[in-house]
Design an enzyme around this catalytic site. Structure first.
Site, short mmCIF file in Angstrom:
data_model
loop_
_atom_site.label_atom_id
_atom_site.label_comp_id
_atom_site.label_asym_id
_atom_site.label_seq_id
_atom_site.Cartn_x
_atom_site.Cartn_y
_atom_site.Cartn_z
N ALA A 1 -39.49 -14.33 16.77
CA ALA A 1 -39.48 -15.96 17.31
C ALA A 1 -40.88 -16.45 17.59
CB ALA A 1 -38.54 -16.18 18.33
N ASN B 1 -25.53 -3.96 17.88
CA ASN B 1 -26.04 -5.53 17.39
C ASN B 1 -24.85 -6.05 16.79
OD1 ASN B 1 -28.51 -5.18 18.20
ND2 ASN B 1 -29.39 -4.65 16.15
N ASP C 1 -38.67 -7.96 2.06
CA ASP C 1 -38.68 -6.92 1.16
C ASP C 1 -39.29 -7.49 -0.20
OD1 ASP C 1 -37.35 -4.97 2.78
OD2 ASP C 1 -35.61 -6.31 2.48
N HIS D 1 -30.75 -4.35 2.96
CA HIS D 1 -31.99 -4.50 3.81
C HIS D 1 -31.96 -3.09 4.39
CE1 HIS D 1 -35.75 -5.37 5.74
NE2 HIS D 1 -34.96 -5.33 6.90
N1 LIG Z 1 -34.15 -8.54 8.17
C1 LIG Z 1 -35.42 -8.16 8.34
O1 LIG Z 1 -36.15 -8.26 7.28
C2 LIG Z 1 -35.90 -7.97 9.48
C3 LIG Z 1 -35.10 -7.84 10.59
N2 LIG Z 1 -35.68 -7.43 11.86
C4 LIG Z 1 -34.91 -7.43 12.94
O2 LIG Z 1 -34.97 -8.71 13.60
C5 LIG Z 1 -34.51 -8.28 15.15
C6 LIG Z 1 -35.28 -8.83 16.25
O3 LIG Z 1 -36.55 -8.49 16.08
P1 LIG Z 1 -37.77 -8.60 17.22
O4 LIG Z 1 -37.99 -10.16 17.40
O5 LIG Z 1 -38.81 -7.72 16.83
O6 LIG Z 1 -37.30 -8.00 18.45
P2 LIG Z 1 -37.40 -8.35 20.06
O7 LIG Z 1 -36.92 -7.18 20.84
O8 LIG Z 1 -38.88 -8.48 20.26
O9 LIG Z 1 -36.55 -9.77 20.45
C7 LIG Z 1 -35.33 -9.48 20.21
C8 LIG Z 1 -34.95 -10.78 21.17
O10 LIG Z 1 -33.54 -10.84 21.07
C9 LIG Z 1 -33.03 -11.04 22.35
N3 LIG Z 1 -31.48 -10.96 22.21
C10 LIG Z 1 -30.82 -9.76 22.38
N4 LIG Z 1 -29.47 -10.01 22.52
C11 LIG Z 1 -29.21 -11.28 22.06
C12 LIG Z 1 -28.15 -12.10 22.03
N5 LIG Z 1 -27.02 -11.72 22.33
N6 LIG Z 1 -28.46 -13.42 22.05
C13 LIG Z 1 -29.39 -14.12 21.83
N7 LIG Z 1 -30.67 -13.30 21.93
C14 LIG Z 1 -30.56 -12.02 22.20
C15 LIG Z 1 -33.71 -10.17 23.42
O11 LIG Z 1 -33.35 -10.41 24.64
C16 LIG Z 1 -35.07 -10.45 22.68
O12 LIG Z 1 -35.74 -11.52 23.41
C17 LIG Z 1 -34.41 -6.84 15.13
O13 LIG Z 1 -33.02 -6.62 14.95
C18 LIG Z 1 -35.09 -6.37 14.14
O14 LIG Z 1 -34.72 -5.04 13.75
C19 LIG Z 1 -36.94 -7.46 12.06
C20 LIG Z 1 -37.96 -7.39 11.01
C21 LIG Z 1 -37.47 -7.67 9.60
O1 LIG Z 2 -37.97 -1.92 9.76
C1 LIG Z 2 -37.51 -2.45 10.57
O2 LIG Z 2 -36.71 -1.99 11.70
C2 LIG Z 2 -37.75 -3.90 10.68
C3 LIG Z 2 -37.55 -4.45 9.46
O3 LIG Z 2 -36.05 -4.65 9.21
C4 LIG Z 2 -38.27 -4.63 8.49
O4 LIG Z 2 -39.65 -4.61 8.96
O5 LIG Z 2 -38.19 -4.75 7.34
#
Ligand SMILES: NC(=O)C1=CN([C@@H]2O[C@H](COP(=O)(O)OP(=O)(O)OC[C@H]3O[C@@H](n4cnc5c(N)ncnc54)[C@H](O)[C@@H]3O)[C@@H](O)[C@H]2O)C=CC1
Ligand SMILES: O=C([O-])CC(=O)C(=O)O
Length: 331
Positions: A17, A105, A159, A187
């Site tokens: 974010a 999650n 990706d 993913h």
């Molecule tokens: N689809 C994709 O390509 C990608 C997905 N991700 C995923 O995105 C997610 C977030 O990653 P980051 O920002 O790095 O994690 P982060 O840990 O830095 O931030 C996650 C935030 O979500 C908040 N959170 C937790 N539960 C919540 C809820 N019920 N409601 C609202 N907020 C809540 C946490 O308090 C934290 O501030 C992870 O699951 C990660 O694996 C990350 C990179 C790529």
């Molecule tokens: O690899 C992870 O856990 C975070 C993610 O989804 C990505 O970077 O594609």
């Protein structure tokens, strides 16, 4: 100037974010004439951190930012939103697969589906980023039955961007000169990055990528595994998962959905109608085109025997993940 639209970002105090909010508030997603009212959702213990993010947004002095609502209440956060970036979820650490996050999650996405169902606009466009993204998107849609399933998508754009960048580097052209690379399926490390239909501009003319690369073995092995494992490689190096590139991909995904993909295919996790022999009713990444706020799966592509095996393997994983998620959501 248009009236502001309400846009929610969950996990608003987190690392993705932190990059994403600037892009949304600066006009990179919804266009330079569309003001946005940002709803920022995180959990109660993060409200202090979120306050700092709100201060920084104000300090950016962005003309398109019409207002900011920080909250820990999903129903307040989702009220009347036109677009939802569902980022908030636990990220994986070294040695984990993304599906290891499922039990932690998936309940978040059940609860948020229910809240969206109650208070969001019925045409809200939802992008699930939190992992495991495809299955979380499926669950979110399931618990929001008054909103069309087509409005729930999962992010495989990171990706796609990775794949496009790898190919551009291999061929030695600027990244925007490669198009129509496809991410099929989940993913996860079973995804299938597929360059067989992609094209590249070389010396002013378009050429198939397989001809430009001229190395079938690379396209079937190193290219595929590099993209499949790129998230893990970033975690190994940074000790935290991709954030800058994930935020950019989320912006790309939502921008193309709202404003159209033009003459390019883009990959999005969408509810499967069984196209290309994939399992129905899972959120599967397909090549799509977007226009007028709607996506449409690209039709008529030839699936080789090599590709068939890959499409089936990632589909099988999605069916299994869906069942696990439904089991978790029962209680
Ligand atoms: N689809 C994709 O390509 C990608 C997905 N991700 C995923 O995105 C997610 C977030 O990653 P980051 O920002 O790095 O994690 P982060 O840990 O830095 O931030 C996650 C935030 O979500 C908040 N959170 C937790 N539960 C919540 C809820 N019920 N409601 C609202 N907020 C809540 C946490 O308090 C934290 O501030 C992870 O699951 C990660 O694996 C990350 C990179 C790529
Ligand atoms: O690899 C992870 O856990 C975070 C993610 O989804 C990505 O970077 O594609």
């Amino acid at each position: 100037m248009a009236a502001p639209i309400k846009v929610v970002v969950t996990g608003a105090a987190g690392q993705i974010a932190y990059s994403l909010l600037y892009q949304v508030a600066s006009g990179a997603v919804f266009g330079p004439d569309q003001p946005v009212y940002l709803h920022l959702l995180d959990i109660a213990p993060m409200m202090g951190v979120l306050e700092g993010v709100v201060m920084e947004l104000a300090d950016c002095a962005l003309p398109l930012l019409a207002g900011v609502l920080p909250t820990a209440n999903p129903e307040e956060a989702f009220k009347d939103v036109a677009a939802a970036f569902l980022v908030g979820a636990m990220p994986r650490r070294e040695g984990m697969e993304r599906k290891d996050l499922l039990s932690a999650n998936v309940r978040i996405f059940k609860e948020q589906g229910q809240a969206l169902d109650k208070v969001a606009r019925k045409d809200v466009k939802v992008l699930v980023v939190g992992n495991p993204a495809n299955t979380n998107a499926f669950i979110c849609a399931k618990y929001a039955p008054s909103i069309p399933k087509e409005n729930f998508t999962a992010m495989t754009r990171l990706d796609q961007n990775r794949a496009q960048s790898q190919l551009a580097a291999k061929i030695g052209v600027p990244v925007q000169d490669v198009k129509n690379v496809i991410i099929w399926g989940n993913h996860s490390s079973t995804q299938f990055p597929d360059a067989s239909n992609s094209v590249v501009k070389v010396g002013g003319a378009e050429k198939p990528v397989p001809a430009a690369v001229n190395d079938d073995n690379y396209l079937k092995t190193t290219f595929v595994s590099t993209v499949q494992k790129r998230g893990a490689a970033v975690i190994a190096a940074r000790k935290m998962s991709s954030a800058l590139s994930a935020a950019k991909a989320a912006s790309d995904h939502m921008r193309d959905w709202f404003l159209g993909s033009g003459d390019r295919w883009v990959s999005m996790g969408v509810i499967s109608d069984g196209s290309y022999g994939t399992p129905r009713d899972v959120v599967y990444s397909f090549p799509v085109t977007t226009s007028n706020g709607k996506w449409k799966i690209v039709e008529g592509l030839t699936i080789s025997d090599f590709a068939r095996e890959k499409l089936d393997a990632t589909g099988k994983e999605l069916v299994e993940e869906k069942q696990d998620a439904l089991d978790v959501c029962k209680d």
